[in-house]
Motif scaffolding. Structure first.
Motif, PDB file in Angstrom:
ATOM      1  N   PRO A 160       0.847  -1.201   0.000  1.00 50.74           N
ATOM      2  CA  PRO A 160       0.000   0.000   0.000  1.00 50.74           C
ATOM      3  C   PRO A 160       0.879   1.246   0.000  1.00 50.74           C
ATOM      4  N   THR A 161       0.314   2.369  -0.429  1.00 50.58           N
ATOM      5  CA  THR A 161       1.107   3.594  -0.435  1.00 50.58           C
ATOM      6  C   THR A 161       0.432   4.722   0.336  1.00 50.58           C
ATOM      7  N   SER A 162      -0.795   4.510   0.788  1.00 48.84           N
ATOM      8  CA  SER A 162      -1.509   5.618   1.426  1.00 48.84           C
ATOM      9  C   SER A 162      -2.510   5.097   2.449  1.00 48.84           C
ATOM     10  N   PHE A 163      -3.061   6.036   3.221  1.00 45.94           N
ATOM     11  CA  PHE A 163      -4.142   5.687   4.147  1.00 45.94           C
ATOM     12  C   PHE A 163      -5.286   5.011   3.390  1.00 45.94           C
ATOM     13  N   ASP A 164      -5.626   5.572   2.222  1.00 49.26           N
ATOM     14  CA  ASP A 164      -6.752   5.037   1.443  1.00 49.26           C
ATOM     15  C   ASP A 164      -6.568   3.560   1.108  1.00 49.26           C
ATOM     16  N   ASP A 165      -5.306   3.219   0.770  1.00 46.93           N
ATOM     17  CA  ASP A 165      -5.040   1.827   0.391  1.00 46.93           C
ATOM     18  C   ASP A 165      -5.358   0.841   1.515  1.00 46.93           C
ATOM     19  N   LEU A 166      -5.108   1.283   2.759  1.00 44.90           N
ATOM     20  CA  LEU A 166      -5.210   0.343   3.890  1.00 44.90           C
ATOM     21  C   LEU A 166      -6.607  -0.240   4.069  1.00 44.90           C
ATOM     22  N   VAL A 167      -7.623   0.451   3.544  1.00 46.68           N
ATOM     23  CA  VAL A 167      -8.981  -0.070   3.727  1.00 46.68           C
ATOM     24  C   VAL A 167      -9.442  -0.881   2.507  1.00 46.68           C
ATOM     25  N   LYS A 168      -8.535  -1.100   1.566  1.00 47.39           N
ATOM     26  CA  LYS A 168      -8.925  -1.887   0.387  1.00 47.39           C
ATOM     27  C   LYS A 168      -8.912  -3.374   0.707  1.00 47.39           C
ATOM     28  N   PRO A 169      -9.793  -4.117   0.049  1.00 45.31           N
ATOM     29  CA  PRO A 169      -9.924  -5.565   0.333  1.00 45.31           C
ATOM     30  C   PRO A 169      -8.603  -6.329   0.165  1.00 45.31           C
ATOM     31  N   ALA A 170      -7.737  -5.846  -0.745  1.00 48.35           N
ATOM     32  CA  ALA A 170      -6.479  -6.555  -0.978  1.00 48.35           C
ATOM     33  C   ALA A 170      -5.642  -6.629   0.298  1.00 48.35           C
ATOM     34  N   TYR A 171      -5.833  -5.663   1.208  1.00 49.21           N
ATOM     35  CA  TYR A 171      -5.010  -5.617   2.415  1.00 49.21           C
ATOM     36  C   TYR A 171      -5.802  -6.023   3.663  1.00 49.21           C
ATOM     37  N   LYS A 172      -6.809  -6.828   3.463  1.00 44.87           N
ATOM     38  CA  LYS A 172      -7.644  -7.249   4.586  1.00 44.87           C
ATOM     39  C   LYS A 172      -6.835  -8.104   5.571  1.00 44.87           C
ATOM     40  N   ASP A 173      -7.030  -7.867   6.869  1.00 41.73           N
ATOM     41  CA  ASP A 173      -6.389  -8.633   7.944  1.00 41.73           C
ATOM     42  C   ASP A 173      -4.856  -8.565   7.925  1.00 41.73           C
ATOM     43  N   LEU A 174      -4.302  -7.511   7.367  1.00 41.27           N
ATOM     44  CA  LEU A 174      -2.841  -7.433   7.297  1.00 41.27           C
ATOM     45  C   LEU A 174      -2.228  -6.452   8.293  1.00 41.27           C
ATOM     46  N   LEU A 175      -3.021  -5.475   8.768  1.00 44.03           N
ATOM     47  CA  LEU A 175      -2.446  -4.384   9.567  1.00 44.03           C
ATOM     48  C   LEU A 175      -2.605  -4.622  11.064  1.00 44.03           C
ATOM     49  N   VAL A 176      -1.532  -4.353  11.821  1.00 40.19           N
ATOM     50  CA  VAL A 176      -1.639  -4.324  13.278  1.00 40.19           C
ATOM     51  C   VAL A 176      -1.209  -2.942  13.750  1.00 40.19           C
ATOM     52  N   THR A 177      -1.993  -2.378  14.682  1.00 43.18           N
ATOM     53  CA  THR A 177      -1.656  -1.057  15.210  1.00 43.18           C
ATOM     54  C   THR A 177      -1.712  -1.089  16.733  1.00 43.18           C
ATOM     55  N   GLU A 178      -1.395   0.062  17.351  1.00 40.43           N
ATOM     56  CA  GLU A 178      -1.363   0.127  18.796  1.00 40.43           C
ATOM     57  C   GLU A 178      -2.590   0.858  19.332  1.00 40.43           C
ATOM     58  N   ASN A 179      -2.903   0.558  20.583  1.00 40.93           N
ATOM     59  CA  ASN A 179      -3.985   1.231  21.286  1.00 40.93           C
ATOM     60  C   ASN A 179      -3.676   2.731  21.374  1.00 40.93           C
ATOM     61  N   ALA A 180      -4.566   3.538  20.799  1.00 49.40           N
ATOM     62  CA  ALA A 180      -4.291   4.977  20.768  1.00 49.40           C
ATOM     63  C   ALA A 180      -4.307   5.593  22.162  1.00 49.40           C
ATOM     64  N   SER A 181      -4.945   4.912  23.123  1.00 41.89           N
ATOM     65  CA  SER A 181      -4.993   5.502  24.461  1.00 41.89           C
ATOM     66  C   SER A 181      -3.788   5.113  25.299  1.00 41.89           C
ATOM     67  N   THR A 182      -3.032   4.127  24.860  1.00 45.51           N
ATOM     68  CA  THR A 182      -1.914   3.712  25.693  1.00 45.51           C
ATOM     69  C   THR A 182      -0.564   3.837  25.003  1.00 45.51           C
ATOM     70  N   SER A 183      -0.553   4.113  23.729  1.00 48.32           N
ATOM     71  CA  SER A 183       0.707   4.047  23.013  1.00 48.32           C
ATOM     72  C   SER A 183       0.920   5.291  22.171  1.00 48.32           C
ATOM     73  N   SER A 184       2.152   5.785  22.202  1.00 45.73           N
ATOM     74  CA  SER A 184       2.448   7.020  21.482  1.00 45.73           C
ATOM     75  C   SER A 184       2.348   6.853  19.955  1.00 45.73           C
ATOM     76  N   PRO A 185       2.919   5.800  19.335  1.00 45.20           N
ATOM     77  CA  PRO A 185       2.689   5.640  17.891  1.00 45.20           C
ATOM     78  C   PRO A 185       1.218   5.371  17.569  1.00 45.20           C
ATOM     79  N   GLY A 186       0.512   4.680  18.461  1.00 45.28           N
ATOM     80  CA  GLY A 186      -0.920   4.433  18.248  1.00 45.28           C
ATOM     81  C   GLY A 186      -1.680   5.744  18.155  1.00 45.28           C
ATOM     82  N   LEU A 187      -1.356   6.660  19.075  1.00 43.75           N
ATOM     83  CA  LEU A 187      -2.003   7.972  19.064  1.00 43.75           C
ATOM     84  C   LEU A 187      -1.588   8.755  17.825  1.00 43.75           C
ATOM     85  N   GLY A 188      -0.291   8.647  17.455  1.00 45.86           N
ATOM     86  CA  GLY A 188       0.197   9.345  16.274  1.00 45.86           C
ATOM     87  C   GLY A 188      -0.552   8.907  15.027  1.00 45.86           C
TER      88      GLY A 188
END
Lengths: 363, 555
Positions: A160-188
């Motif tokens: 993917p190259t953008s935020f938009d790409d991340l919600v495309k079906p091709a990238y389903k179940d591929l992304l892991v992120t952090e809890n925005a309330s507990t983690s600085s990159p998650g909040l970022g």
């Protein structure tokens, strides 16, 4: 009965001995208790603080201050605890509050004014609070989605190259992120989506992201080193997510820490998903050793420290002209157009956004 | 009669004075180191710009994700309690009624989990059901970040509460009462239902309430095993305070938890009083016998199998993981200062922990001892009995709240303890005191008042009476109480994590920090350090088991 009695005597005796032990260990080498003029200066920071030994030793020798470091949890926790204890702080200088939490520190009066020597050398885009100088920018870095190069070439899938790409079906179940309330990159990452899609659009975006199978874990360590298939730690832990929210400097780190060093980084940065963070240091309001604290802040902005920092904490210097290691430019050039957000806007919305995000994504 | 009256009155006043003297120390201690810090942190959240904002209560409780937390807290506690009773009651029966080789050791072994720090419990289960855990390696089954891991860990943790509370009483019930009912023609079931069950009922209720209390306020287990989606009240208070920095929401949740725990304790005190009434008890040694017949042997085997799988396996996996590196690599790494996670070698956490725990134990005994003495007096009135429940409150009130309360309230003269090491043992003693009181109380109550009176009539001072009559009888109980206080201080995590200075971590704090870092070496060191902690707790407990005579205590 005889034995029991002995045990009692022993227990009480032991208690007194250890009491004395605790007492004496408290007295020695600890500048926080004794008043002004102390030769010890205490830096409170988060767990990621690091500096080369010889660089710190040179500062201690030149300034005459001994530096004591208290690492107090992750970035958010360290800030919160510093705010709670500001009337009687644990140290003299706090380092590690970033632009996403800056308002919390400033609004609560965590810092006192001090204009660091060399603050004129800070690149203009990182300067804030110019009239009061309560904080000094020290480093900067971009929160970006990283991808596992091997996974995408094996699956003949374009990364993917953008935020938009991340919600495309091709990238389903591929992304892991952090809890925005507990983690600085998650909040970022959350703030990046808010900057991109606006106050009204980001919730919709996250609904799509959730529907597309984004996984949320509590902290960066877990996301990057256990769930992400591209990192050295993640490979060992059989992580199965080829996309992770991390930093633009993560790919060079993968190269530098690998033995033997590969010719190319095993991971890459998804360019269009970056959010810029800046970390600040400040002199604590009720610092017991304010003079030492000022010297320490000057040190954080000095050429030596600014050049030493990238390889220790994997961030970029804020001082103009400071040397950036060649591995950084080679394996993970800084993002060209990262999302940014005015500190005032972050201050106004952060808590509400995190709250809505929690309800929307976690519950 | 008329002559006697003033005398009785005089004795009452003296009694009241003595009672007041005994209660003074614990009351002062709890006022300064519990009530004041908790009130301070709650006030910090609800007293904004000079105005009390109790309206926040409804705002917060109206939020859907907070209601979600409340709901999850309650149902997981109910489910955990039911599951614990289901699994542990047969165990209680087996320990009470059967005699088999190794029973004493096994009884101590099943208690080990209870005194283990929740961090270690979480770690042990992570090694069993987490990523790359035993089940994952064998069958690809992972239960972390599911509610099952939480429930199983709660059973693991509280098995001993049921076995000890219910089993202790069961062993002392006279089996001949049930036999008599059967001789009169009642079926086995009817006899059990009409004779044994009513006698056991209050003990089961008390055990269930304690388990409910512990699981309702669960922190370390949920924090480590649950992932971001699961949150109990206690975890949410931590998140709101430490991470989101919403002090008013945290304050509201603290009040809610306080109210819930207060009600649980009130019901608990009531069941305890009922239990102390009119049961004909016999020596436990006479009620147990070898199992007879296939059914009883099968029951014994089943209980042993459950203990092996649910209690011993997680501990064994923990130990096994700590040995994964060749030549005790993880243990040897504990002695090296890497300048990374800590500034000192992790091994120093052991020294810190032991020092803190010894001091905390002394404080807990000095506070809990007089409190138990006051509570045991026959002339103890309603006020003192209420005090009994109050002493239990620290067990159920958020340790996180206490920790933060310490930080913000004990930081100016005359109580400027902020940078003093004593802060940690003080907080740990708060959780130790209830154990001291609960262990000492039954023994003190058993001391015949007439002995004290006789000594007093012969001219002994109250101090002398205590030294000559009470002390010799309670010395053993005192040691057991001290041992429990020591074990819980060693494992205390919730409060210590905030007030332990970053350069002086305790064992559980060090384990949690190692777990929070990536890398094999950190994980291995966490396992090794947990194993060390487990061994220290187990040794303390085995020593206690040898000292223990009276088995009616609750812990």
């Amino acid at each position: 009965m005889g034995i029991t009695k002995k045990v009692t005597v022993l227990a009480v005796g032991l208690g007194l001995v250890t009491l004395a032990g605790c007492g004496s260990s408290d007295g020695s080498g600890d500048g926080s208790g004794s008043g002004g003029g102390s030769r010890t200066v205490t830096l409170v920071s988060h767990n990621s603080w690091a500096v080369s030994k010889d660089v710190l030793a040179a500062f201690e020798k030149q300034s005459g201050y001994k530096v004591r470091v208290l690492k107090d949890g992750d970035a958010g926790q360290a800030v919160n605890k510093a705010v709670l204890t500001k009337d009687n702080p644990q140290g003299d200088v706090f380092f590690g509050v970033d632009n996403t939490l800056l308002s919390r520190a400033l609004d609560n009066g965590l810092f006192q004014s001090y204009e660091a020597k060399g603050s004129g050398k800070v690149a203009p885009e990182f300067r804030v609070d110019q009239d009061k100088h309560r904080v000094t920018p020290v480093d900067t870095g971009d929160v970006c989605v990283n991808y596992d190069k091997a996974y995408f070439s094996e699956h003949k899938l374009t990364p993917p190259t953008s935020f938009d790409d991340l919600v495309k079906p091709a990238y389903k179940d591929l992304l892991v992120t952090e809890n925005a309330s507990t983690s600085s990159p998650g909040l970022g990452f959350l703030l990046g989506t808010a900057a991109k899609y606006g106050d009204d659009g980001w919730q919709d975006y996250w609904k799509k992201l959730k529907a597309n199978g984004v996984k949320v874990v509590d902290g960066w360590e877990q996301a990057y080193n256990e769930e992400f298939s591209g990192s050295a730690g993640g490979k060992k832990a059989k992580g199965d997510r080829p996309l992770v929210v991390s930093y633009a400097s993560s790919p060079p780190a993968e190269v530098i820490y690998a033995d033997p060093r590969p010719s190319d980084a095993p991971t890459g940065v998804v360019e269009g998903t970056c959010f810029r963070q800046v970390e600040y240091a400040g002199l604590l309001s009720n610092a017991k050793n304010a003079e030492g604290g000022k010297a320490l802040i000057d040190f954080l902005l000095s050429e030596t420290f600014q050049a030493d920092m990238p390889m220790n904490m994997f961030v970029y210097p804020v001082r103009e002209g400071a040397q950036v290691p060649k591995e950084f430019t080679e394996y993970g050039p800084a993002a060209k157009n990262p999302e940014t957000m005015e500190p005032a806007k972050i201050a106004a919305h952060r808590d509400d956004w995190v709250k809505s995000w929690t309800s929307l994504v976690l519950r | 009669m008329d002559l006697a009256r003033p005398q009785v009155k005089g004795r009452r006043t003296r009694g009241a004075a003595a009672r007041l003297g005994l209660v003074a120390v614990p009351v002062a201690f709890f006022a300064v180191f519990f009530a004041y810090p908790v009130a301070a942190i709650v006030a910090r959240g609800l007293h904004v710009d000079g105005v009390w904002r109790f309206g926040r209560l409804w705002d917060v409780l109206g939020q859907s994700d907070i209601r979600h937390v409340l709901w999850f807290t309650t149902w997981q506690a109910l489910a955990s309690t039911a599951l614990t009773l289901l699994i542990a009651l047969p165990g209680a029966y087996v320990f009470a009624r059967f005699d088999f080789p190794g029973k004493q050791v096994l009884r101590a072994v099943v208690t080990v989990p209870f005194v283990l720090p929740t961090v270690v419990v979480g770690t042990a289960f992570l090694a069993l059901v987490g990523r790359g855990g035993l089940l994952d390696e064998l069958w690809g089954v992972r239960l972390d970040t599911t509610v099952w891991a939480i429930l199983l860990a709660h059973v693991f943790f509280n098995y001993a509460v049921v076995v000890r509370t219910v089993g202790g009483l069961w062993a002392q019930l006279d089996p001949r009462q049930e036999e008599a009912a059967r001789m009169l023609g009642a079926s086995r079931w009817t006899a059990w239902r009409t004779v044994t069950l009513p006698a056991l009922g209050p003990a089961v209720a008390a055990a269930a309430l304690m388990v409910f209390l512990f699981t309702f306020t669960s922190f370390g287990v949920v924090q480590i095993l649950g992932g971001p989606a699961f949150s109990t009240l206690e975890v949410e208070i931590y998140r709101q305070t430490s991470e989101i920095f919403d002090l008013s929401t945290a304050a509201v949740l603290t009040i809610v938890q306080f109210a819930a725990v207060g009600s649980i304790l009130a019901v608990h005190a009531w069941t305890v009083r009922r239990r102390e009434s009119t049961l004909r008890l016999v020596d436990a040694a006479r009620t147990a016998r070898r199992p007879r017949g296939a059914g009883q042997w099968a029951l014994l085997a089943g209980v042993l199998a459950v203990i092996a799988v649910l209690l011993l396996l997680p501990l064994a996996v923990l130990v096994r993981r700590s040995l994964d590196a060749p030549r005790f690599g993880y243990y040897r790494a504990l002695t090296e200062s890497d300048g990374g996670v800590f500034l000192v070698a992790p091994i120093e956490a052991i020294g810190n922990s032991l020092q803190y725990a010894v001091v905390a134990t002394l404080i807990a005994v000095l506070v809990g001892g007089p409190a138990a003495a006051a509570l045991s007096r026959r002339d103890a009135g309603r006020f003192v009995r209420g005090f009994d429940a109050l002493l239990m409150l620290p067990l159920g009130v958020s340790a996180v709240t206490v920790g933060f309360g310490f930080l913000i309230s004990l930081d100016e003269p005359p109580l400027d303890l902020r940078s003093s090491w004593i802060l940690v043992p003080l907080a740990q003693a708060l959780v130790g005191v209830p154990f001291v009181v609960r262990t000492m109380l039954p023994v003190l109550r058993a001391v015949d008042d007439r002995l004290r009176e006789a000594a007093a009539v012969l001219g002994a001072s109250p101090w002398r009476v205590w030294r000559e009559i009470d002390l010799p009888m309670v010395r053993r109980a005192l040691l057991i109480a001290a041992g429990f206080a020591f074990a819980v201080s060693l494992g205390e995590f919730g409060a210590t994590v905030f007030i332990a200075r970053p350069d002086n971590p305790t064992l559980p704090v060090a384990v949690a920090r190692l777990l929070g870092r990536a890398g094999d070496l950190n994980y291995g060191q966490a396992m090794a350090l947990s194993t060390v902690l487990m061994v220290v707790c187990a040794v303390a407990l085995l020593v206690l088991e040898r000292l223990r005579t009276d088995r009616t205590g609750e812990f």
